[in-house]
Scaffold this motif. Structure first.
Motif, mmCIF file in Angstrom:
data_model
loop_
_atom_site.group_PDB
_atom_site.id
_atom_site.type_symbol
_atom_site.label_atom_id
_atom_site.label_comp_id
_atom_site.label_asym_id
_atom_site.label_seq_id
_atom_site.Cartn_x
_atom_site.Cartn_y
_atom_site.Cartn_z
ATOM 1 N N UNK A 4 5.240 9.565 -1.212
ATOM 2 C CA UNK A 4 4.852 10.438 -0.113
ATOM 3 C C UNK A 4 3.912 9.652 0.811
ATOM 4 N N UNK A 5 4.176 9.698 2.125
ATOM 5 C CA UNK A 5 3.303 8.981 3.058
ATOM 6 C C UNK A 5 1.922 9.650 3.034
ATOM 7 N N UNK A 6 0.907 8.838 2.864
ATOM 8 C CA UNK A 6 -0.452 9.395 2.746
ATOM 9 C C UNK A 6 -0.791 10.306 3.923
ATOM 10 N N UNK A 7 -1.357 11.443 3.635
ATOM 11 C CA UNK A 7 -1.784 12.458 4.615
ATOM 12 C C UNK A 7 -0.638 13.234 5.271
ATOM 13 N N UNK A 8 0.615 12.970 4.862
ATOM 14 C CA UNK A 8 1.734 13.721 5.426
ATOM 15 C C UNK A 8 2.570 14.305 4.280
ATOM 16 N N UNK A 9 2.310 15.577 3.967
ATOM 17 C CA UNK A 9 2.944 16.274 2.827
ATOM 18 C C UNK A 9 4.471 16.214 2.839
ATOM 19 N N UNK A 10 5.075 16.288 4.041
ATOM 20 C CA UNK A 10 6.538 16.439 4.122
ATOM 21 C C UNK A 10 7.246 15.137 4.489
ATOM 22 N N UNK A 11 6.500 14.010 4.504
ATOM 23 C CA UNK A 11 7.150 12.738 4.875
ATOM 24 C C UNK A 11 7.071 11.754 3.719
ATOM 25 N N UNK A 12 8.217 11.175 3.378
ATOM 26 C CA UNK A 12 8.303 10.210 2.287
ATOM 27 C C UNK A 12 8.813 8.882 2.855
ATOM 28 N N UNK A 13 8.578 7.798 2.138
ATOM 29 C CA UNK A 13 9.096 6.493 2.594
ATOM 30 C C UNK A 13 9.655 5.744 1.396
ATOM 31 N N UNK A 14 10.799 5.104 1.589
ATOM 32 C CA UNK A 14 11.400 4.329 0.502
ATOM 33 C C UNK A 14 11.817 2.938 0.993
ATOM 34 N N UNK A 15 11.765 1.992 0.090
ATOM 35 C CA UNK A 15 12.260 0.646 0.375
ATOM 36 C C UNK A 15 11.301 -0.222 1.158
ATOM 37 N N UNK A 16 11.878 -1.153 1.923
ATOM 38 C CA UNK A 16 11.107 -2.203 2.593
ATOM 39 C C UNK A 16 10.105 -1.673 3.620
ATOM 40 N N UNK A 17 10.315 -0.458 4.130
ATOM 41 C CA UNK A 17 9.416 0.087 5.160
ATOM 42 C C UNK A 17 8.036 0.436 4.582
ATOM 43 N N UNK A 18 7.981 0.581 3.261
ATOM 44 C CA UNK A 18 6.740 1.024 2.615
ATOM 45 C C UNK A 18 5.943 -0.153 2.077
ATOM 46 N N UNK A 19 4.637 0.049 1.983
ATOM 47 C CA UNK A 19 3.787 -0.950 1.336
ATOM 48 C C UNK A 19 3.833 -0.676 -0.168
ATOM 49 N N UNK A 20 4.145 -1.709 -0.937
ATOM 50 C CA UNK A 20 4.273 -1.545 -2.386
ATOM 51 C C UNK A 20 2.968 -1.987 -3.032
ATOM 52 N N UNK A 21 2.420 -1.127 -3.853
ATOM 53 C CA UNK A 21 1.187 -1.522 -4.531
ATOM 54 C C UNK A 21 1.463 -1.821 -5.986
ATOM 55 N N UNK A 22 0.833 -2.871 -6.499
ATOM 56 C CA UNK A 22 1.085 -3.210 -7.897
ATOM 57 C C UNK A 22 0.656 -4.623 -8.183
ATOM 58 N N UNK A 23 1.248 -5.227 -9.226
ATOM 59 C CA UNK A 23 0.832 -6.572 -9.627
ATOM 60 C C UNK A 23 1.011 -7.593 -8.497
ATOM 61 N N UNK A 24 0.301 -8.714 -8.635
ATOM 62 C CA UNK A 24 0.324 -9.706 -7.555
ATOM 63 C C UNK A 24 1.711 -10.287 -7.288
ATOM 64 N N UNK A 25 2.547 -10.318 -8.336
ATOM 65 C CA UNK A 25 3.871 -10.928 -8.182
ATOM 66 C C UNK A 25 4.908 -9.960 -7.616
ATOM 67 N N UNK A 26 4.501 -8.738 -7.297
ATOM 68 C CA UNK A 26 5.464 -7.712 -6.856
ATOM 69 C C UNK A 26 6.275 -8.186 -5.641
ATOM 70 N N UNK A 27 7.484 -7.646 -5.518
ATOM 71 C CA UNK A 27 8.338 -8.031 -4.396
ATOM 72 C C UNK A 27 9.140 -6.818 -3.953
#
Ligand SMILES: Cc1cc2nc3c(=O)[nH]c(=O)nc-3n(C[C@H](O)[C@H](O)[C@H](O)COP(=O)(O)OP(=O)(O)OC[C@H]3O[C@@H](n4cnc5c(N)ncnc54)[C@H](O)[C@@H]3O)c2cc1C
Length: 385
Positions: free
Chosen positions: A273-296
């Motif tokens: 879910x896009x932060x601060x927007x209840x009804x908007x979601x984002x998937x794939x390359x358009x989103x910032x992925x959070x996680x381990x340093x090696x993430x891709x």
């Protein structure tokens, strides 16, 4: 019936649309292309091993197979309650929006003198045309490389560059021309491919020397000119430069009020879910992925995010029992890296880092995956992974 507008019909958007339809939503898919471009198998276009048409899956067929409404158009502006297309159409009739318009690439000085394996379908066809001309000439210098984005390390895309380079090497060898071509690989980072782990790096080094590919790493890229690559300390002469800059945020996202990172990627919570927007979601390359340093950012993660988004919206709407799911446990690197005459399975998770050589069979496994992907998207074969 609740209505969901999915923006972008790439790997993530199409998977989200199919999964949302299965959950019982009224789905409208907006796309600037009339086909789904299956990037992972486009790596064989330059060597003529696959025709561009086989890399495209017509959206009309996907729409027919799954009952998804299609709207052809290019998104110009995204507002929380309206999406405006380039032809002036305003789309307002939706309860949820799923953004899946992918990413763009960083601009380097002189980038017009390069071609990317990760660009538009026309760009990869142009690489084939240029390679064909060099082969006709009988000799040449080809430089392959990729860049980094310090603001979004997960947006670096090196795998396909290695794949096309190894395929070109093997293709030239098959034509008996390899010794008349100089192939050079360049990247600004000291250890390109390091996210796959030390063993993988050693294996890649062996591949480079056995294939006679020059390697220049750890040198800043200053720009490009028609005759080659300008690095901080030298120039690489090249008749053809195949270069993939790191990913950058999509201009439509940068111009939108949606919550985003410094690099212009959508900030999402664990549930896509896009932060601060209840009804908007984002998937794939358009989103910032959070996680381990090696993430891709990868296609299989985009697909998981699409399915998780559909599940989470259905749970939110009380259309099914269960808890919302997070995309984060699914972060790993899994890639069948093709070399033209075989391949290697690259895998990275918190506990494992490996590159498993799969001579001969690896190539055919990737081919089989391409067929499987097409058939599942057309509803002609059940999805098993
Ligand atoms: C050459 C290559 C090889 C790859 N190999 C692998 C692999 O082996 N394994 C793997 O897991 N991943 C691989 N990847 C990565 C994978 O393809 C991407 O992570 C994946 O495509 C991301 O999906 P997406 O839907 O977010 O973006 P995309 O697939 O890029 O789709 C975005 C869609 O949005 C559309 N769009 C863009 N702007 C607009 C607009 N303004 N209006 C309307 N539509 C718009 C685009 O036309 C496109 O259809 C590869 C990538 C490349 C380029």
């Amino acid at each position: 019936m609740k209505k969901v507008l999915v923006l972008g019909a790439g790997i993530g958007g199409v998977e989200a649309a199919i999964a949302l339809k299965k959950e019982g939503f009224d789905v409208q898919l907006v796309s600037d292309r009339d086909f789904l471009f299956v990037y992972p198998i486009s790596i064989w276009i330059p060597t003529g091993e696959i025709s561009p048409d086989r890399v495209k899956i017509p959206l009309s067929e996907i729409s027919k197979a799954h009952g998804i409404k299609l709207h052809h158009g290019k998104v110009k502006q995204i507002k929380p309650d309206t999406v405006i297309l380039e032809d002036g159409t305003e789309l307002k009739d939706f309860d949820y929006m799923v953004v899946a318009i992918g990413q763009t690439k960083l601009k380097h000085p002189g980038i017009e003198h390069t071609l990317s394996v990760c660009g538009s379908p026309d760009e990869i066809i142009e690489i084939k045309n240029r390679l064909d001309k060099l082969i006709e000439k009988g000799s040449g210098k080809i430089a392959f490389g990729f860049g980094g984005n310090p603001k979004a390390p997960e947006a670096v895309r090196g795998g396909p560059v290695f794949e096309v380079m190894f395929n070109v090497h093997n293709y030239l060898k098959k034509l008996g021309l390899r010794d008349r071509f100089e192939i050079t690989f360049f990247a600004p980072m000291e250890k390109p491919g390091a996210r796959l782990g030390e063993t993988a790096l050693k294996m890649m080094d062996k591949m480079f020397s056995s294939m006679g590919i020059n390697k220049i790493t750890g040198k800043k890229i200053k720009g490009f000119k028609p005759e080659g690559v300008i690095l901080e300390d030298r120039e690489i002469g090249a008749d053809l430069i195949v270069f993939t800059p790191a990913g950058d945020g999509h201009p439509v996202i940068k111009d939108s009020p949606l919550t985003q990172t410094e690099a212009g990627f959508l900030k999402i919570n664990d549930y896509c879910q896009v932060e601060d927007f209840e009804h908007i979601y984002a998937v794939g390359d358009v989103a910032s992925i959070e996680g381990p340093q090696w993430r891709a950012k990868q296609g299989h993660l985009a697909e998981v995010m699409g399915r998780i988004t559909a599940h989470n919206i259905a749970v939110k709407e009380n259309m099914k029992n269960g808890k919302p799911e997070s995309y984060k446990p699914h972060i790993n690197i899994m890639c069948l890296m093709d070399t033209g005459n075989g391949g290697a399975l690259a895998y990275r998770s918190d506990s494992k880092a490996m590159l498993l050589p799969l001579p001969v069979i690896g190539h055919w496994m990737k081919k089989a995956w391409g067929v499987y992907f097409r058939l599942t998207k057309l509803g002609k074969f059940p999805k098993i992974i």
